[in-house]
Motif scaffolding. Structure first.
Motif, PDB file in Angstrom:
ATOM      1  N   ALA A 174       6.368  -1.460  -3.055  1.00 38.39           N
ATOM      2  CA  ALA A 174       6.663  -0.036  -3.254  1.00 38.39           C
ATOM      3  C   ALA A 174       7.516   0.512  -2.114  1.00 38.39           C
ATOM      4  CB  ALA A 174       5.365   0.756  -3.350  1.00 38.39           C
ATOM      5  N   PHE A 208       1.065  -3.309  -0.019  1.00 37.47           N
ATOM      6  CA  PHE A 208       2.290  -2.687   0.488  1.00 37.47           C
ATOM      7  C   PHE A 208       3.492  -3.604   0.271  1.00 37.47           C
ATOM      8  CE2 PHE A 208      -0.330  -4.476   3.928  1.00 37.47           C
ATOM      9  CZ  PHE A 208       0.479  -5.497   4.403  1.00 37.47           C
ATOM     10  N   ARG A 256       6.154  -2.417   6.563  1.00 41.94           N
ATOM     11  CA  ARG A 256       5.454  -1.841   5.412  1.00 41.94           C
ATOM     12  C   ARG A 256       3.968  -1.676   5.717  1.00 41.94           C
ATOM     13  NH1 ARG A 256       7.763  -1.999   0.386  1.00 41.94           N
ATOM     14  NH2 ARG A 256       9.919  -2.706   0.296  1.00 41.94           N
ATOM     15  N   GLN A 311       6.575   6.103  -1.438  1.00 43.78           N
ATOM     16  CA  GLN A 311       5.546   5.920  -2.456  1.00 43.78           C
ATOM     17  C   GLN A 311       4.272   5.322  -1.859  1.00 43.78           C
ATOM     18  OE1 GLN A 311       6.853   3.935  -6.019  1.00 43.78           O
ATOM     19  NE2 GLN A 311       8.705   5.196  -6.202  1.00 43.78           N
ATOM     20  N   ILE A 312       4.416   4.482  -0.832  1.00 43.30           N
ATOM     21  CA  ILE A 312       3.235   3.944  -0.151  1.00 43.30           C
ATOM     22  C   ILE A 312       2.417   5.088   0.440  1.00 43.30           C
ATOM     23  CG2 ILE A 312       2.447   2.606   1.845  1.00 43.30           C
ATOM     24  CD1 ILE A 312       4.754   0.674   1.352  1.00 43.30           C
ATOM     25  N   GLU A 313       3.081   5.976   1.159  1.00 48.29           N
ATOM     26  CA  GLU A 313       2.365   7.094   1.775  1.00 48.29           C
ATOM     27  C   GLU A 313       1.774   8.019   0.718  1.00 48.29           C
ATOM     28  OE1 GLU A 313       2.838  10.646   5.081  1.00 48.29           O
ATOM     29  OE2 GLU A 313       4.597   9.478   4.494  1.00 48.29           O
ATOM     30  N   MET A 360       1.693   1.883   5.696  1.00 51.85           N
ATOM     31  CA  MET A 360       0.434   2.082   4.986  1.00 51.85           C
ATOM     32  C   MET A 360      -0.704   2.403   5.948  1.00 51.85           C
ATOM     33  SD  MET A 360      -1.497  -0.208   2.089  1.00 51.85           S
ATOM     34  CE  MET A 360      -0.533   0.545   0.766  1.00 51.85           C
ATOM     35  N   GLU A 402       8.715   3.103   0.843  1.00 50.79           N
ATOM     36  CA  GLU A 402       7.873   3.679   1.887  1.00 50.79           C
ATOM     37  C   GLU A 402       7.265   5.015   1.476  1.00 50.79           C
ATOM     38  OE1 GLU A 402       9.859   3.872   5.650  1.00 50.79           O
ATOM     39  OE2 GLU A 402      10.814   1.929   5.337  1.00 50.79           O
TER      40      GLU A 402
END
Length: 238
Positions: A215, A212, A114, A219-221, A118, A217
């Motif tokens: 959420a 991180f 994760r 949505q993180i990006e 990020m 992956e």
């Protein structure tokens, strides 16, 4: 965590390390270096089992722990009984020491992945002219520094330190609101300050905290992309 390599491929360990291998891979704690009883180590299950556990433990010299117990007797008294029972069943009846170390190894691999997602998003989407960051080597938090010296509303050349400090807070809030308009929630660095500035050089930057931990992956990006768009809008960057 393992070092960031630029890849975001998730490669969980096929064979969990033994408890001895796992412990040997850890950075030595301050407690392990203490020879005079000056270190208190505070641990929590909230970050390694479940956020709602709200159970932790303290390791330190017996005399200090005894005082801590007396304080707890008329303060917190005890953690939730339900949490204690759940943790007892997981750790004692199900996992044991080896199972607990296996879980920690899995957790480290998951958080490392994760983190990598990020960090790659930060490299891809944050404006390098004003935003900078360091790659986390532990934990669940990514800090972003934004240099405000070229912000349209900056007043960092003012001679009065109090004015400059307030200006930093104003710019920080302006960036925070711009991020909110992009529908991404970040935490202001000033939330974590213990005291107002009292003299000395001022850092011409404001800080924001992203996590991180939970959420997905994608949505993180997307969150980092939106935060980058908010910063660009604030600074008038293309």
């Amino acid at each position: 965590m393992n070092p960031f390599t630029g890849s975001i491929e998730y490669n969980p360990p096929s064979e969990p390390p033994s408890s001895k291998q796992y412990k040997s891979s850890l950075v030595p704690s301050f407690l392990s270096l203490d020879i005079s009883g000056r270190v208190l180590r505070i641990n929590t299950f909230s970050k390694i089992i479940a956020p709602g556990a709200r159970v932790g433990w303290v390791i330190g010299p017996a005399q200090i722990i005894e005082r801590y117990q007396r304080q707890a007797e008329f303060g917190t008294e005890a953690p939730s009984g339900f949490s204690l029972l759940a943790l007892y069943n997981i750790l004692e009846k199900e996992w044991g020491h080896e199972g607990f170390f296996n879980w920690l190894a899995y957790l480290r691999a998951s958080y490392t992945h994760r983190r990598d997602v990020m960090v790659k998003a930060c490299y891809d989407h944050l404006p390098k002219q004003v935003a900078s960051f360091m790659v986390p080597s532990a934990g669940i938090i990514q800090w972003i520094r934004v240099d405000v010296i070229n912000h349209p509303e900056t007043d960092q050349k003012h001679q009065d330190h109090a004015v400059r400090q307030q200006n930093l807070l104003d710019v920080e809030h302006s960036i925070f609101e711009a991020a909110t308009k992009e529908q991404v929630l970040v935490a202001k660095g000033s939330f974590f300050k213990t005291a107002l500035y009292k003299g000395g050089p001022i850092d011409d930057g404001v800080y924001f905290r992203l996590t991180f931990a939970a959420a997905p992956e994608d949505q993180i990006e997307e969150a980092v992309r939106r935060f980058g768009a908010a910063i660009r809008a604030e600074f008038g960057l293309v």
